[in-house]
Design a protein around this motif. Structure first.
Motif, PDB file in Angstrom:
ATOM      1  N   VAL A 180      -7.821  -8.766   4.443  1.00  0.00           N
ATOM      2  CA  VAL A 180      -7.719  -8.580   2.989  1.00  0.00           C
ATOM      3  C   VAL A 180      -6.821  -9.659   2.395  1.00  0.00           C
TER       4      VAL A 180
ATOM      5  N   THR B  86       0.831  -1.206   0.000  1.00  0.00           N
ATOM      6  CA  THR B  86       0.000   0.000   0.000  1.00  0.00           C
ATOM      7  C   THR B  86       0.862   1.251   0.000  1.00  0.00           C
TER       8      THR B  86
ATOM      9  N   LEU C 224      -7.913  -1.744  -3.667  1.00  0.00           N
ATOM     10  CA  LEU C 224      -8.068  -2.918  -2.804  1.00  0.00           C
ATOM     11  C   LEU C 224      -9.445  -3.555  -2.994  1.00  0.00           C
ATOM     12  N   ARG C 225     -10.475  -2.727  -3.121  1.00  0.00           N
ATOM     13  CA  ARG C 225     -11.817  -3.282  -3.348  1.00  0.00           C
ATOM     14  C   ARG C 225     -11.876  -4.029  -4.676  1.00  0.00           C
TER      15      ARG C 225
ATOM     16  N   THR D 210      -7.435  -0.533   5.636  1.00  0.00           N
ATOM     17  CA  THR D 210      -6.065  -0.755   5.174  1.00  0.00           C
ATOM     18  C   THR D 210      -5.521   0.485   4.467  1.00  0.00           C
ATOM     19  N   SER D 211      -6.338   1.119   3.662  1.00  0.00           N
ATOM     20  CA  SER D 211      -5.868   2.310   2.929  1.00  0.00           C
ATOM     21  C   SER D 211      -5.588   3.486   3.858  1.00  0.00           C
TER      22      SER D 211
ATOM     23  N   VAL E 282      -9.955  -7.416  -4.185  1.00  0.00           N
ATOM     24  CA  VAL E 282     -10.744  -8.388  -3.411  1.00  0.00           C
ATOM     25  C   VAL E 282     -11.921  -8.889  -4.237  1.00  0.00           C
TER      26      VAL E 282
ATOM     27  N   SER F   1     -14.270  -6.564   1.558  1.00  0.00           N
ATOM     28  CA  SER F   1     -14.174  -5.736   0.347  1.00  0.00           C
ATOM     29  C   SER F   1     -14.602  -4.295   0.574  1.00  0.00           C
TER      30      SER F   1
ATOM     31  N   ALA G 129     -10.972  -3.023   3.427  1.00  0.00           N
ATOM     32  CA  ALA G 129     -10.185  -2.361   2.379  1.00  0.00           C
ATOM     33  C   ALA G 129      -9.962  -0.892   2.713  1.00  0.00           C
TER      34      ALA G 129
ATOM     35  N   THR H 239      -7.087 -12.125  -0.896  1.00  0.00           N
ATOM     36  CA  THR H 239      -6.213 -11.928  -2.054  1.00  0.00           C
ATOM     37  C   THR H 239      -5.139 -13.005  -2.168  1.00  0.00           C
TER      38      THR H 239
END
Length: 561
Positions: free
Chosen positions: A309, A12, A93-94, A127-128, A97, A120, A124, A313
């Motif tokens: 996540v 990221t 990320l979405r 995490t961002s 996923v 998702s 997500a 993934t």
């Protein structure tokens, strides 16, 4: 950083490096300017106010104006870069996923639909948010270092207090980081389970009411919901305790600096301007101290979400890559000695152009057959599509050759046309709408094909949803089509029209398509070329509808009741 979640966090940061470090640098500049505000005020007092020098006052007020301009500009453009990075990373990320969840080869995961939805979306996004935490941390460190240097220049003891006490406070608070990570992860897992169960219960609410199971379902959800609530309370309690401890320690540190400065001012060791600077820095340092103190909680939450996540993934795929591409016409389907779930040595051959009915004595046999043809994994025997093992056929090609339309189909938000024309770019032929009796659905809608459909088709009745889904399957025109109970929610007259429509559309003189309908509907079975009866996971009888109705007692019980 060796855990899957840590690798996600590292990726990221690296793939948003340009915006991240540009934004971080600008936020650092903003914090530098913030730190210099009390310093410049102290300078103004010592050089302009105390001696009464108007020229110096105007000069330093001008310096303050330039500083505030730089402060606001740096924050504005830095925040803009970071918000773009956060939004782009959350979106990416979405997409990752969702792509893994919807992979044609199937994702190997134990997470249910609700859990996957949580991963998702909220996971997500969490995490961002690392891209927000990094500049905050950098800004807090810069502010603390500059403040410590300024305090050292004013008084060595004051600077040493900041340089020694700040790392000590952070080390003490870091001890609770693993506990926060565990409890936040447990909270997110329990919330995902509750969401998943709620999705299942809402979807099946009408059937549950029909069998009187709504009370049992509500009790089951109450138990899961209470577990989620307990996990949330535990996580909130831990984070609240951590926040309280970090606030108390950072405030005590700032107050200690202010008390020392007051003593030094009274004893003449520092000037009035320097005293004002120290008091201002002590008050200002509460924010960066608080930021640095809460860092473990932020990182723990981001890592817990990144771990979830990574569960998706990094998950393996159910089916192999697949490279075979059998011809589309003619295309047959052959099952030999298949063992899968309740199926116990099933043999079934559907030739090009055949319309075959399958009647299962046990519903589990029908479900297992549909599941196997949808995702050919975890079985023994052979399943050949066009002469090639189904699991070895390239997935996009396999989906063009073989379409399995399950009994429980979903519609999505949009128009009826968008729901029907999923597999086609051209228009929707009138014969497809007639064959599925979807034209009758359009007759009830003022906007016909442009009529809006609510999520999961909630704006339509069960029979209308079935007809729209059937039209979608027929429009795809796959060489092999499998339909599982496609007409359970329509009346007998409509069911008969659909049976004749399917036969006319897919089994005309030049069609050459193969169709399998798994059902116990007499109208559909009467339109087929032959019928296969499944009992105890194998074929127990085979023949035409009239023949089986006259000679097979089990068939009569299942169909002609």
């Amino acid at each position: 950083m060796s855990s899957p979640g840590s690798r996600i966090l590292l990726r990221t940061a690296t793939r948003n490096a340009k915006r991240l470090w540009t934004g971080t640098a600008l936020i650092a500049v903003h914090q530098v300017c913030e730190t210099f505000v009390p310093i410049l005020i102290g300078v103004v007092i010592d050089r302009a106010v105390t001696p009464g020098d108007l020229g110096q006052l105007l000069l330093w007020v001008g310096v303050l104006a330039v500083q505030f301009t730089l402060l606001t500009t740096a924050y504005r453009f830095g925040a803009r870069q970071l918000m773009k990075a956060i939004a782009a990373e959350g979106h990416q990320l979405r997409l990752e996923v969702s792509a893994k969840i919807l992979h044609p080869r199937g994702v190997r995961t134990e997470l249910r639909a609700g859990d996957l939805l949580t991963v998702s979306t909220s996971d997500a996004d969490n995490t961002s948010y690392l891209l927000d935490y990094i500049p905050r941390i950098a800004g807090a460190v810069v502010a603390t270092v500059i403040s410590a240097v300024a305090l050292l220049l004013i008084s060595v003891p004051l600077g040493l207090v900041v340089l020694i006490a700040t790392p000590l406070v952070l080390v003490l608070l870091q001890i609770s980081s693993p506990l926060i990570t565990r409890r936040v992860a447990d909270q997110q897992e329990q919330a995902g389970r509750a969401t998943s169960l709620a999705t299942d219960l809402v979807t099946g609410l009408r059937p549950m009411r029909g069998i009187g199971a709504q009370d049992a379902a509500a009790e089951r959800y109450r138990v899961v919901s209470r577990r989620s609530l307990a996990a949330t309370v535990r996580a909130a309690r831990t984070q609240g305790g951590y926040l309280a401890a970090s606030t108390i320690l950072s405030t005590l540190l700032a107050c200690g600096i202010a008390i020392m400065a007051g003593w030094f001012a009274l004893t003449g060791r520092i000037t009035v301007g320097q005293f004002i600077t120290v008091i201002g820095l002590a008050q200002f340092l509460i924010e960066p101290f608080g930021t640095l103190a809460v860092v473990p909680s932020w990182i723990a939450e981001a890592r817990a979400s990144a771990d979830r996540v990574a569960l998706v993934t990094d998950a393996g795929l159910v089916l192999p890559e697949g490279a075979d591409r059998p011809a589309e016409h003619p295309c047959d389907l052959r099952l030999s000695g298949v063992r899968h779930g309740p199926l116990d040595g099933l043999d079934l051959h559907v030739r090009p152009g055949e319309f075959v009915g399958v009647v299962a004595r046990r519903p589990g046999d029908a479900e297992a057959l549909v599941r196997l043809l949808s995702v050919p994994a975890g079985y023994q025997g052979s399943v050949l599509l066009g002469g090639a093992p189904l699991e070895q056929v390239e997935r996009a090609h396999a989906r063009r050759l073989l379409l399995v339309e399950p009994h429980h189909t979903d519609l999505f938000t949009g128009t009826i046309a968008a729901n029907v024309a999923v597999h086609a770019d051209a228009g929707i032929p009138a014969e497809v709408l007639r064959a599925s009796a979807a034209d009758e659905v359009l007759d009830t809608q003022p906007d016909r094909l442009d009529a809006l459909v609510a999520e999961r088709g909630a704006s339509l009745s069960g029979g209308q949803r079935q007809r729209i889904a059937l039209a979608r399957a027929l429009l795809a025109r796959p060489p092999v089509l499998v339909l599982h109970d496609p007409t359970t929610a329509v009346d007998a007259v409509t069911e008969h029209a659909i049976a004749q429509g399917i036969r006319a559309l897919r089994h005309g003189p030049d069609a050459g398509f193969a169709t399998i309908v798994i059902t116990s509907s007499p109208a559909l079975l009467a339109a087929t070329d032959r019928i296969v009866v499944l009992g105890d996971g194998v074929v127990t009888a085979e023949g035409a509808h009239e023949t089986l109705g006259a000679s097979d007692e089990i068939y009569r019980q299942l169909v002609l009741r």
